[in-house]
Write a protein that holds these residues in place. Sequence first.
Motif, mmCIF file in Angstrom:
data_model
loop_
_atom_site.group_PDB
_atom_site.id
_atom_site.type_symbol
_atom_site.label_atom_id
_atom_site.label_comp_id
_atom_site.label_asym_id
_atom_site.label_seq_id
_atom_site.Cartn_x
_atom_site.Cartn_y
_atom_site.Cartn_z
ATOM 1 N N GLU A 58 0.849 -1.185 0.000
ATOM 2 C CA GLU A 58 0.000 0.000 0.000
ATOM 3 C C GLU A 58 0.887 1.238 0.000
ATOM 4 O O GLU A 58 1.811 1.350 0.806
ATOM 5 N N THR A 106 -0.506 5.308 3.885
ATOM 6 C CA THR A 106 -1.131 4.629 5.022
ATOM 7 C C THR A 106 -2.203 5.463 5.694
ATOM 8 O O THR A 106 -3.241 4.937 6.117
ATOM 9 N N ALA A 162 -5.305 -0.303 5.275
ATOM 10 C CA ALA A 162 -4.446 -1.462 5.542
ATOM 11 C C ALA A 162 -5.167 -2.466 6.432
ATOM 12 O O ALA A 162 -5.104 -3.680 6.209
ATOM 13 N N ILE A 210 0.817 -7.303 4.690
ATOM 14 C CA ILE A 210 0.684 -5.989 4.080
ATOM 15 C C ILE A 210 1.880 -5.128 4.449
ATOM 16 O O ILE A 210 2.240 -5.013 5.626
ATOM 17 N N THR A 242 2.990 -1.206 4.108
ATOM 18 C CA THR A 242 2.366 0.080 3.818
ATOM 19 C C THR A 242 3.352 1.218 4.075
ATOM 20 O O THR A 242 4.191 1.128 4.979
ATOM 21 N N GLU A 299 4.175 5.401 4.591
ATOM 22 C CA GLU A 299 3.630 6.697 4.995
ATOM 23 C C GLU A 299 4.781 7.640 5.375
ATOM 24 O O GLU A 299 5.730 7.229 6.049
#
Length: 213
Positions: free
Chosen positions: A59, A62, A68, A81, A83, A85
């Motif tokens: 991803e 976030t 998520a 997962i 993610t 950010e």
Amino acid sequence: MIIDERMAAFIDSLDGGNTAFLDEIEKEALENRIPIVRKSTQSLLKFLLAVKKPANILEVGTAVGFSALLMSQYGPKDCHITTIEKYEKRIPVAKENFRRAGREDRITLLEGDAAEVLQGLTGTYDFIFMDAAKGQYLYFLEDCLRLLAADGLLVSDNVLQDGDVVQSRFAVTRRNRTIHARMREYLYELKHHPLLETVVLPVGDGVTVSLKV
């Protein structure tokens, strides 16, 4: 809205809903004016996860961790997962939400600028969800394609910009013209890239689903 508001509300009313914990995270985010995936986009994600059954999900963006957690909840039980950010104020909130959900072992949060983090990633992902700064999607695409497995899905959110993407650049506010131009270029690239088969859907704020062929 990119489709009739009454129709969107009706479609959303048919949704079976999420877990109580996800509802709580969504409520907190909306109260704090933090954008999260819309109801119709949530439904699409759950459908795609059920069909694709990805083992590894990436991803890009976030926020507070809602999407998520949604993918972790409705993806395969053994899926992982990763993610990304960069917004420092949201990182601790996302981490706390992952802890509260008991998903710390299934969700890895990488801190930093997505362009730099993506360049350092190796391996492959079966499913990539793009939900970061819209003006940067085009610059993330090369690395996302490198990381996406054959027959993998790249899902990009917020691609129709509440309908502004169809407007002339002169009809868009000056401060949004760069994002407008970059998103149109991104959509063109997705539809014409030789490695992708892409559909553009008027779901939520616009979603593309791209299959790596």
